[in-house]
Design an enzyme around this catalytic site. Structure first.
Site: not given
Length: 397
Positions: A249, A251-253, A281, A351, A376
């Site tokens: 966790f 690392c995930l943070n 346009r 668009l 994540e």
């Protein structure tokens, strides 16, 4: 109003910067942003539509990303750049303004694989891998998610057992970024001592990674199914400090933090393209930017982008001060991704029919962000993290 380039982006800042947030950044921070923006303008924007259409990650960009010090840029030593959290965030913002797939590469390499080695590896593991990974000479991946264990990694089925002085790994992982081009995989597996992290050179017999085909999102990126069949590793392959899911966790943070900034980049790019088209346009005798409903869309998009940028800046300053808490990252990842998807979808409406083509970025960003809001930690998981923080009651089970 500032003069804008032909693609709608200001020479200095987006027209969405209604609060002059650029003045909150130091010269060093703006220099990092500028160098990454230049790379994206020169090497990503001219080609990203083709890469997305062809479902191809541009591996030729890796040396250039490494040359800017972007791989593991928030880490120190072993060839890493040692940049601040805010500098890292600004870099992620610019990469995702190009495409989520490019930012994801840097996140997987640096925030996941390199962070795991840096924080939880032995000195030998760090010396063996981090300099090469920082230089783009070795690629890493992070194997946590499984086919039946996404939001609940504690239910993972991959195992690692000691047998005659070797670790033997068996199991499967899914949605593993970069696995098919990686040189080393950080694999999380269940052991008799609990869940642990292992460094698995991908050339090891029994390791197999296959890219997931026919994606509707993150097409300029690589995600794979990974199988581990009797993968044998020396005892030294275990990351000594990677014991328990808290390590995973952490690392995930790091990756979630980068996502909070990256989402702002995707939203800003979508807004800038919509504004450029709205200004040039003409319908019913005047630019569509002159109609009230279009201006409402532009204002709502700009408000969302500014608030998301403020959230990212706040958590960046807290991180640099050593005061960032996990629930704050959940706040930023959850809400900034939500805002970015809504901005991208609204920009597409400005668009018109042309917005569904790869000539313009908003629908590509919106498609990518559907993956970003899932990986994540899903929207639901981060909502429950915040719910627990507010109420003191855990609702996961």
């Amino acid at each position: 109003m500032e003069s804008r380039q032909s693609d709608g982006r200001s020479d200095v800042a987006s027209a969405s910067d209604l609060l002059d947030l650029d003045s909150e950044f130091s010269g060093a921070e703006l220099a990092v942003r500028g160098s990454v923006r230049e790379l994206v303008d020169r090497r990503v924007r001219p080609h990203i539509a083709g890469w997305f259409e062809q479902a191809r990650f541009p591996v030729e960009l890796i040396p250039e990303l490494a040359a800017l010090g972007l791989l593991g840029m928030h880490l120190s030593g072993y060839g890493c750049a040692g940049r601040s959290a805010v500098e890292y965030g600004l870099a992620m913002q610019e990469l995702e303004a190009g495409d989520s797939g490019i930012r994801t590469f840097v996140s997987v390499q640096g925030s996941l694989a390199m962070t795991a080695i840096s924080r939880f590896g032995s000195e030998q593991q760090k010396a063996d891998w981090l300099p090469r990974m920082a230089g783009g000479e070795a690629i890493g991946c992070f194997g946590l998610t499984e086919p039946t264990a996404g939001s609940d990694p504690s239910s993972m089925l991959t195992t690692a057992r000691l047998q005659a002085g070797e670790w033997v790994l068996d199991g499967s992982k899914r949605w593993i970024g970069l696995a098919s081009i990686a040189d080393v995989a950080v694999i999380w597996a269940r052991t008799e001592e609990g869940i642990r992290g292992f460094l698995v050179p991908t050339a090891t017999p029994g390791f197999r990674a296959v890219p997931i085909p026919q994606k509707l999102s993150m097409r300029a990126s690589i995600q794979c199914d990974v199988t581990l069949s009797g993968v044998r590793l020396p005892e030294s392959a275990a990351l000594p400090q990677a014991i328990g899911l808290r390590a995973a966790f952490a690392c995930l943070n790091e990756a979630r933090y980068g996502i909070a900034w990256g989402a702002v980049g995707a939203a800003r790019d979508s807004f800038d393209q919509a504004l450029a088209v709205a200004l040039r346009r003409t319908q019913f005798g005047r630019p569509i930017a002159g109609f009230q409903l279009t201006q409402q869309k532009l204002v709502d998009m700009a408000l969302g982008i500014q608030k998301a940028h403020l959230v990212a800046l706040r958590i960046g300053r807290l991180k640099d001060a050593g005061r960032l808490e996990p629930h704050m990252i959940s706040f930023a990842k959850l809400d900034n991704t939500r805002v970015a998807i809504e901005v991208a979808r609204t920009a597409r409406t400005v668009l018109g029919g042309d917005g569904v083509t790869l000539e313009h970025s908003p629908l590509r960003h919106a498609s990518n962000l559907e993956s970003v809001r899932t990986y994540e930690g899903t929207d639901e998981v981060h909502t429950l993290v915040l719910g627990e923080r507010i109420t003191g009651l855990q609702a996961f089970r």
